[in-house]
Design a protein around this motif. Structure first.
Motif, PDB file in Angstrom:
ATOM      1  N   SER A   1      -7.204   2.586  -4.049  1.00 54.42           N
ATOM      2  CA  SER A   1      -8.648   2.123  -3.468  1.00 54.42           C
ATOM      3  C   SER A   1      -8.882   0.579  -3.679  1.00 54.42           C
ATOM      4  O   SER A   1      -7.897  -0.156  -4.248  1.00 54.42           O
ATOM      5  CB  SER A   1      -9.728   2.750  -4.222  1.00 54.42           C
ATOM      6  N   CYS A   2      -9.813   0.373  -2.877  1.00 54.15           N
ATOM      7  CA  CYS A   2     -10.219  -1.187  -2.991  1.00 54.15           C
ATOM      8  C   CYS A   2     -11.767  -1.366  -3.095  1.00 54.15           C
ATOM      9  O   CYS A   2     -12.612  -0.474  -2.712  1.00 54.15           O
ATOM     10  CB  CYS A   2      -9.998  -2.063  -1.594  1.00 54.15           C
TER      11      CYS A   2
ATOM     12  N   THR B   1     -13.662   1.916  -1.277  1.00 46.62           N
ATOM     13  CA  THR B   1     -13.054   2.725  -0.319  1.00 46.62           C
ATOM     14  C   THR B   1     -12.492   4.182  -0.806  1.00 46.62           C
ATOM     15  O   THR B   1     -12.361   4.937  -0.164  1.00 46.62           O
ATOM     16  CB  THR B   1     -11.853   2.368   0.220  1.00 46.62           C
TER      17      THR B   1
ATOM     18  N   ILE C   1      -7.834  -4.636  -5.865  1.00 46.46           N
ATOM     19  CA  ILE C   1      -7.018  -3.734  -5.064  1.00 46.46           C
ATOM     20  C   ILE C   1      -6.048  -2.895  -6.092  1.00 46.46           C
ATOM     21  O   ILE C   1      -5.354  -3.572  -6.716  1.00 46.46           O
ATOM     22  CB  ILE C   1      -6.309  -4.386  -3.926  1.00 46.46           C
TER      23      ILE C   1
ATOM     24  N   ASN D   1      -8.195   0.957   3.209  1.00 50.00           N
ATOM     25  CA  ASN D   1      -7.796  -0.161   2.452  1.00 50.00           C
ATOM     26  C   ASN D   1      -6.948  -1.164   3.490  1.00 50.00           C
ATOM     27  O   ASN D   1      -7.119  -2.210   3.346  1.00 50.00           O
ATOM     28  CB  ASN D   1      -6.567   0.338   1.463  1.00 50.00           C
TER      29      ASN D   1
ATOM     30  N   LEU E   1       0.773  -1.347  -0.016  1.00 54.81           N
ATOM     31  CA  LEU E   1      -0.089  -0.021   0.131  1.00 54.81           C
ATOM     32  C   LEU E   1       0.762   1.163  -0.015  1.00 54.81           C
ATOM     33  O   LEU E   1       0.392   2.210  -0.236  1.00 54.81           O
ATOM     34  CB  LEU E   1      -0.756  -0.126   1.092  1.00 54.81           C
TER      35      LEU E   1
END
Length: 869
Positions: free
Chosen positions: A858-859, A827, A801, A675, A594
């Motif tokens: 984002s997810c 998200t 993801i 996330n 991330l």
């Protein structure tokens, strides 16, 4: 008769006073010692044992010995245990214990000693046989005194002659006031042929004095610690292999700096193997106790009072004056553990794959005024009980408590002083051990009633300086003559038999007495060390815990984080298909991905339950996944700080270091927090939340454990706190509702997972430039056929993801026949639309084609549902 060496054998015996059958009645002279004045008394010779209850007393009172008397050295002899029998008289009296001793003298004679309690006095009967005296007018004199410890006066000696019962047998009876007990009576014999009583001194065959305890029983070597017999007597038992002597220190005042009584245990009376033990009557008014060990001056501090490592109740602090030798602040309490009503309590026994864990510090959880709890409840076990609704709102079904053992208050809970009692700090305003015990039991019972299990973080690999084991037998309990690192850390030799047994006893105590559901072993990699610090492939302690009949029914978790280095250690932990592990690789891989680093292969491995670690006979349920812990950076700081000093944390500040008012940075941080939580909950394994992460608790970028603040309950009411707690609650419910795909004990089958990369291409597993990964989790048709009708309506899940700093257009795969896709999570969307319990239908651009635009960082989560449902 077998010789019991090297310790004295004490044979307990009860008198049964009633009718007797004996034809042997004789008269003998009995002496009560006072200025060498004799008195004629009657004797009953019953079964060849010494007389005892019915005698004709003369007018002279029994002697009242001073408790400060002591005669010479303590006896160190071997004795033969005599047969146990009963004696009786025509009088009716209460049954009394009789302790019997048989000594051998240096000139081949025998001495029998019987110690019993008669009403409020102690009676010592001594028989001497086969002792050769010099000359026809030879006389045998007893010379001795009572003592308790080395501090007693050694100069006061009592001498009194024996009376002949026959040509080869002499007898004597002494009485002691109850106030003189508990103590020891140490004596020798003097054989003389003149009125000056000078002549040959007769000692044991070991050339030492004869010694018997008065009002102090031999006791039992098991169980270790303080235990109570049915008659109310208290038994002390403690392990010390290398101590030459051990002193029991008894206190009659909790505030007293010095003990009211010290009992110097005789190694031949009060030692079995490497265990020292003694028993005293429960009628004494002492309130607390400790031990002093004597031996090699480099290994033992004779003046230091030590806490019993097995003490179940610990008293309040005592004055810590170094000149008194009291380096410890705590003593064991001389009382039983308080009774507790466990009726209606049931262990939740939640399957491991169903767990959602919340780690908390008992004090910091509710001590802040914002908790709105009363002062006597805030920061205690009872405070946790008061906040059970918050845990339920988050979907939590297990709490993991930071160490609650008595600990070094300066260094924190990860440096324990003791292993059998909760710290008094969490018990309430009285700070008493009994209060803490009742408080934690009430908390456990309440949490169980709400379907929440209780796990403890435990530290058995080291102690704080001045811990309960230090000074007791360091050569046995600690690593010595190994690396300086282990010595400096006060590292326990966990696989040494006595230490291993203590750890097992402690764990069993917490399960049986406090009904704890599981344990997380901090610094677990150190549990793999052998006697000399070497690494073991099959450590006895770890194996013993795995197969223990009681402990094997609990959750046992290995956490290889080291409180000294403040760093986790990666190690292949032996598990016997029983041990779960805190998954450090999950934390590092997700953090790396991330922040724009790390490979897709690592991300996929963590999403699917970390098969590289747990595919060895365990499964994903044994992986306890976490993003943030109670050390290092909390969740909000992972997206707010990333300077060189905290490089090891693999954090990213999202474009601005520390607090900021920039909208773009704040939005990016908010997405990243979502996330992290999303990946944590959709990954196979057990999600572990950390206290305060649900409301943005910050340490200001500090890695120090001490920088962690009290939980601010007002933060739960902020916009961030509200949406984050609701999101966590949603994710917990989602895991439960879709347990068929997200809460699996076994790994998913390959045919039930489909992977995609950017632009519908296969993922670039090892390409560092690839930052997008999508996976479809397909419902197992074979399992669906065995399930209920309701579960057959469950559809596939599509998870995407995007770790890149750019948008990604995705094409959803065709849903199962008769179903359509709905979006549950994105998200990147603003609150409250970024998650939905019911989901939002996704429109097809053309028949069979569903495209969706994912924003950067984002997810998303889509679920297939039946049309019309």
């Amino acid at each position: 008769m077998a010789t019991l060496s090297p310790f004295l054998a004490i044979g307990p015996l009860c008198f049964n006073f009633g009718a007797i059958e004996s034809s042997k009645l004789s008269v003998v002279t009995r002496y009560l010692c006072k200025s060498k004045v004799g008195q004629s008394l009657l004797r009953l010779d019953i079964g060849r044992k010494l007389f005892p209850e019915e005698v004709v007393e003369n007018a002279m009172p029994s002697p009242r010995w001073s408790p400060d008397l002591r005669c010479f050295a303590v006896s160190r002899v071997s004795v033969e245990q005599t047969e146990q029998s009963s004696t009786a008289t025509t009088q009716v009296d209460e049954p009394k214990k009789l302790s019997t001793y048989l000594f051998r003298t240096e000139n081949g004679g025998q001495i029998k000693v019987f110690v019993r309690k008669k009403n409020v006095k102690y009676v010592v009967d001594i028989e001497v046989s086969s002792v050769q005296l010099s000359g026809d007018d030879g006389q045998l004199v007893l010379s001795g005194g009572v003592y308790r410890s080395d501090y007693d006066n050694k100069n006061q000696v009592i001498e009194t002659p024996f009376i002949a019962r026959s040509s080869s047998e002499l007898a004597l009876e002494l009485e002691f006031e109850a106030k003189e007990a508990p103590s020891y009576f140490s004596f020798l014999l003097k054989a003389s042929s003149d009125a000056n009583l000078t002549g040959l001194e007769i000692r044991s065959h070991r050339k030492t004095n004869f010694c018997v305890p008065i009002g102090l029983e031999q006791g039992y070597p098991a169980p270790l610690g303080l235990s109570f017999s049915t008659d109310g007597s208290m038994n002390f038992a403690v392990y010390s292999r290398n101590a030459e002597r051990l002193v029991v220190c008894l206190y009659d005042d909790t505030a007293s700096e010095k003990p009211a009584l010290e009992l110097d245990l005789d190694p031949y009376v009060n030692q079995t193997g490497d265990i020292w033990h003694a028993s005293i009557e429960g009628t004494w008014t002492f309130v607390s106790y400790g031990y002093r060990c004597k031996g090699d001056k480099e290994a033992f501090h004779a003046e230091r009072v030590l806490l019993d490592p097995y003490a179940k109740i610990i008293g309040s602090s005592i004055p810590n004056h170094h000149e008194s030798g009291l380096l410890l602040k705590h003593l064991g309490r001389l009382c039983k553990e308080p009774a507790f009503d466990w009726s209606s309590d049931v262990f939740p026994n939640i399957p491991m794959e169903k767990l959602v864990v919340y780690r908390l510090n008992v004090m910091r959880f509710t001590e802040d005024k914002s908790s709105k709890l009363s002062a006597d409840v805030a920061g205690t076990f009872s405070g946790v009980t008061e906040k059970v609704q918050h845990l339920k709102d988050l979907g939590i079904n297990a709490v993991l408590l930071e160490p609650i053992f008595t600990f070094d208050e300066e260094k924190g809970p990860y440096f324990p002083c003791h292993f059998f009692s909760p710290t008094n700090l969490y018990g309430g305003p009285s700070n008493g051990s009994v209060s803490a015990i009742n408080s934690i039991k009430g908390m456990v019972k309440s949490l169980h009633a709400n379907g929440i299990e209780v796990f403890l973080e435990v530290v058995f690999t080291h102690t704080a300086e001045g811990g309960a084991l230090q000074g007791l037998d360091d050569l046995s309990y600690y690593y010595r003559n190994t690396t300086e690192d282990l010595h400096a850390r006060h590292a326990l030799n966990c696989n040494y038999p006595v230490v291993q047994q203590m750890i097992l006893d402690s764990l069993r105590h917490w399960v049986t007495e406090f009904r704890i559901d599981g344990f997380c072993f901090i610094n677990a990699s150190s549990l793999l060390r052998g006697f000399y610090g070497e690494q073991l492939s099959r450590p006895p302690l770890v194996e013993a815990i795995a197969f223990d009949p009681l402990l094997s029914r609990t959750k046992i978790i290995a956490d290889c984080w080291d409180p000294h280095d403040l760093m986790p250690k990666e190690i292949r932990f032996p598990h016997w298909k029983r041990w779960a592990e805190m998954n450090t690789k999950f934390c590092t891989n997700i953090r790396n991905f991330l922040r724009g680093e790390g490979a897709l292969s690592n991300l996929a491995t963590r999403l699917c339950g970390s098969g590289d670690i747990f595919a060895d006979g365990r499964g994903p349920a044994f992986s306890f996944n976490f993003i943030a812990k109670n050390f290092g950076l909390p969740l909000v700081d992972l997206v707010s700080f990333s300077n060189a000093e905290i490089a090891s944390e693999m954090s990213w500040n999202c474009g601005k270091e520390g607090p900021t008012s920039k909208t773009a940075v704040l939005e990016r941080r908010l997405k990243q927090i979502r996330n992290f939580l999303f990946i944590l909950f959709v990954s196979l394994g057990v999600p572990v939340l950390n206290m305060g992460d649900e409301c943005g608790q910050s340490s200001g970028g500090s890695l120090s454990y001490g920088s962690r603040k009290l939980l601010d309950w007002n933060a739960m009411k902020t916009g961030f706190g509200i949406q984050t707690t609701q999101f966590i609650s949603f994710l917990s419910s989602l895991r439960m509702r879709r347990s068929d795909l997200l809460q699996k004990r076994n790994f998913l089958k390959e045919e039930n997972i489909e992977w995609r990369g950017s632009n519908q291409s296969p993922p670039g597993w090892e390409d560092p430039s690839c930052k997008f990964l999508a996976m479809t989790l397909k419902v197992d048709k074979a399992e669906s056929q065995l399930s209920s009708v309701a579960s057959q309506l469950k559809g596939d899940l599509f998870i995407a993801i995007n770790g890149a700093d750019k948008a990604e257009s995705i094409i959803l795969p065709p849903p199962p026949e008769g179903m359509a896709w709905r979006r549950l999570v994105d998200t990147a969307l603003p609150y409250p639309g970024f998650f939905s319990v019911d989901g939002k239908a996704v429109q097809e651009q053309m028949p069979g084609l569903v495209a969706y635009e994912m924003k950067s960082l984002s997810c998303t989560l889509f679920e297939a549902y039946a049309n019309g449902s």
